[in-house]
Design an enzyme around this catalytic site. Structure first.
Site, PDB file in Angstrom:
ATOM      1  N   ASN A  91       0.875  -1.171   0.000  1.00 22.78           N
ATOM      2  CA  ASN A  91       0.000   0.000   0.000  1.00 22.78           C
ATOM      3  C   ASN A  91       0.909   1.216   0.000  1.00 22.78           C
ATOM      4  O   ASN A  91       1.459   1.585   1.034  1.00 22.78           O
ATOM      5  CB  ASN A  91      -0.886  -0.035   1.259  1.00 22.78           C
ATOM      6  CG  ASN A  91      -1.706   1.233   1.411  1.00 22.78           C
ATOM      7  OD1 ASN A  91      -1.781   2.049   0.503  1.00 22.78           O
ATOM      8  ND2 ASN A  91      -2.320   1.401   2.583  1.00 22.78           N
ATOM      9  N   LYS A 139       0.231   4.244  -0.345  1.00 20.34           N
ATOM     10  CA  LYS A 139      -0.392   5.459   0.206  1.00 20.34           C
ATOM     11  C   LYS A 139      -0.108   6.642  -0.725  1.00 20.34           C
ATOM     12  O   LYS A 139      -0.011   6.444  -1.928  1.00 20.34           O
ATOM     13  CB  LYS A 139       0.065   5.709   1.647  1.00 20.34           C
ATOM     14  CG  LYS A 139      -0.120   4.454   2.503  1.00 20.34           C
ATOM     15  CD  LYS A 139      -0.014   4.705   3.980  1.00 20.34           C
ATOM     16  CE  LYS A 139      -0.184   3.383   4.722  1.00 20.34           C
ATOM     17  NZ  LYS A 139      -0.248   3.547   6.172  1.00 20.34           N
ATOM     18  N   HIS A 194      -9.568   1.487   4.543  1.00 19.88           N
ATOM     19  CA  HIS A 194      -8.321   1.695   5.278  1.00 19.88           C
ATOM     20  C   HIS A 194      -8.586   2.679   6.424  1.00 19.88           C
ATOM     21  O   HIS A 194      -9.383   3.600   6.280  1.00 19.88           O
ATOM     22  CB  HIS A 194      -7.233   2.236   4.342  1.00 19.88           C
ATOM     23  CG  HIS A 194      -5.887   2.232   4.985  1.00 19.88           C
ATOM     24  ND1 HIS A 194      -5.494   3.213   5.860  1.00 19.88           N
ATOM     25  CD2 HIS A 194      -4.877   1.337   4.931  1.00 19.88           C
ATOM     26  CE1 HIS A 194      -4.275   2.915   6.307  1.00 19.88           C
ATOM     27  NE2 HIS A 194      -3.882   1.787   5.758  1.00 19.88           N
ATOM     28  N   GLU A 223      -7.002   5.102   7.480  1.00 15.35           N
ATOM     29  CA  GLU A 223      -6.789   6.517   7.141  1.00 15.35           C
ATOM     30  C   GLU A 223      -8.004   7.087   6.411  1.00 15.35           C
ATOM     31  O   GLU A 223      -8.324   8.259   6.550  1.00 15.35           O
ATOM     32  CB  GLU A 223      -5.501   6.657   6.309  1.00 15.35           C
ATOM     33  CG  GLU A 223      -4.272   6.484   7.198  1.00 15.35           C
ATOM     34  CD  GLU A 223      -3.066   5.845   6.531  1.00 15.35           C
ATOM     35  OE1 GLU A 223      -2.980   5.853   5.287  1.00 15.35           O
ATOM     36  OE2 GLU A 223      -2.215   5.314   7.264  1.00 15.35           O
ATOM     37  N   GLU A 283      -5.863  -4.627  10.347  1.00 16.27           N
ATOM     38  CA  GLU A 283      -4.822  -3.636  10.612  1.00 16.27           C
ATOM     39  C   GLU A 283      -5.160  -2.880  11.893  1.00 16.27           C
ATOM     40  O   GLU A 283      -5.932  -1.913  11.852  1.00 16.27           O
ATOM     41  CB  GLU A 283      -4.734  -2.642   9.452  1.00 16.27           C
ATOM     42  CG  GLU A 283      -4.384  -3.281   8.125  1.00 16.27           C
ATOM     43  CD  GLU A 283      -3.757  -2.284   7.169  1.00 16.27           C
ATOM     44  OE1 GLU A 283      -2.669  -2.568   6.669  1.00 16.27           O
ATOM     45  OE2 GLU A 283      -4.335  -1.204   6.940  1.00 16.27           O
ATOM     46  N   GLY A 312       2.043   2.393  10.807  1.00 16.83           N
ATOM     47  CA  GLY A 312       3.028   3.463  10.678  1.00 16.83           C
ATOM     48  C   GLY A 312       3.689   3.853  11.994  1.00 16.83           C
ATOM     49  O   GLY A 312       4.362   4.877  12.075  1.00 16.83           O
ATOM     50  N   SER A 343       2.982  -1.951  10.558  1.00 21.57           N
ATOM     51  CA  SER A 343       4.409  -2.036  10.868  1.00 21.57           C
ATOM     52  C   SER A 343       5.008  -3.409  10.582  1.00 21.57           C
ATOM     53  O   SER A 343       5.867  -3.901  11.318  1.00 21.57           O
ATOM     54  CB  SER A 343       4.672  -1.625  12.331  1.00 21.57           C
ATOM     55  OG  SER A 343       4.287  -0.285  12.534  1.00 21.57           O
TER      56      SER A 343
HETATM   57  P1  PGA Z   1       2.511   0.364   7.686  1.00 20.52           P
HETATM   58  O1  PGA Z   1       1.051   0.588   7.032  1.00 20.52           O
HETATM   59  O2  PGA Z   1       3.028  -0.935   7.140  1.00 20.52           O
HETATM   60  O3  PGA Z   1       3.314   1.552   7.250  1.00 20.52           O
HETATM   61  O4  PGA Z   1       2.312   0.312   9.168  1.00 20.52           O
HETATM   62  C1  PGA Z   1       0.205  -0.483   6.760  1.00 20.52           C
HETATM   63  C2  PGA Z   1      -1.045   0.060   6.113  1.00 20.52           C
HETATM   64  O5  PGA Z   1      -1.487   1.148   6.500  1.00 20.52           O
HETATM   65  O6  PGA Z   1      -1.631  -0.574   5.198  1.00 20.52           O
END
Ligand code: PGA
Length: 252
Positions: A9, A11, A96, A98, A168, A174, A214
């Site tokens: 992903n 982003k 997601h 976000e 998640e 993140g 992460s």
């Molecule tokens: P990350 O994000 O691996 O940077 O923690 C995962 C995601 O948001 O899909």
């Protein structure tokens, strides 16, 4: 046997040229290597049409990170499922955290997006997961249950077969603080039970459930070795070719 998948992903990262370089690097790395996991790159929209040519003949799939809940028309700035599909993309991430927290997307809207994406012929990587406060107050199972019941379980069985679930935990996204393999397993097995309750054990057994948050080359093997973890949705670590390729190869 259900599919194992590692999806990147990206982003809102990677301008056109660096994105092309990253996708080319991943394609070339896997051009003569077999992988247990299917590979999917979920990129910004600007890359999709180019990936069609770039990944042609490779075993790497690609998709978007969001889509409109409307089919077409006067929705300035939106991208429809059919536009995504027309680039040759096979996937879209929906729900997601976000999108949920920064853009206020709720269960009903996410259900409409999911239904439309599947009707259009896309596979949906549907994200769920609890906030830190929710885990601390021990309501994380209820939160995930609500997200799945309201966002997904209105689908009929044939539609649901196009869903990949990504668990998640928001506190892991993140932050560098991944869920332990045991925490991931516990939630994945709970999710599979919910699917069993709604669609039966055959569908539950065939549904791919990814872990995200992460996940990196140094912890992927351990997390992916859990029986109900079928791969990962990778954010930050999917932006570095070597790191991402190592994560893909952690699926054994
Ligand atoms: P990350 O994000 O691996 O940077 O923690 C995962 C995601 O948001 O899909």
């Amino acid at each position: 046997m259900r599919k194992r998948i590692v999806a990147g992903n990206w982003k809102m990262n990677m301008d056109l040229q660096p994105g092309i370089e990253l996708a080319t690097g991943i394609r070339d790395y896997f051009s003569n290597r077999k992988t247990v996991a299917d590979i999917v790159l979920c990129t910004p929209y600007i890359h999709l049409a180019i990936l069609k040519e770039l990944l042609n003949g490779s075993n790497i799939g690609y998709g978007a990170q969001n889509c409109s809940a409307e089919t077409s028309g006067a929705y300035t700035g939106e991208i429809s499922c059919s536009m995504i599909k027309s680039t040759g993309a096979g996937y879209v991430i929906i729900g997601h955290s976000e999108r949920r927290t920064l853009f206020g997307e709720g269960d009903q809207l996410l259900y409409r997006k999911t239904k439309l994406a599947i009707t259009t012929g896309l596979k949906v990587i549907f994200c769920c997961g609890e906030l830190l406060e929710e885990r601390k107050s021990e309501i994380h199972f209820n939160i995930v249950k609500r997200q799945l019941e309201h966002g997904l379980f209105g689908l009929d069985e044939n539609e649901f077969k196009n869903v990949i679930i990504a668990y998640e935990p928001v506190w892991a996204i993140g932050t560098g603080l991944n869920a332990t393999p045991e925490q991931a397993q516990e939630m994945h097995s709970y999710i599979r039970k919910l699917i069993d309750g709604r669609y039966g054990d055959k569908v539950a057994d065939e549904t791919t459930i990814l872990y995200g948050g992460s996940c990196k080359a140094s912890n992927a093997s351990e997390i992916f070795s859990m029986p109900d973890v079928d791969g990962g949705l990778i954010g930050g670590a999917s932006l570095k070719k070597d790191e991402f390729c190592a994560i893909v190869e952690s699926v054994k």
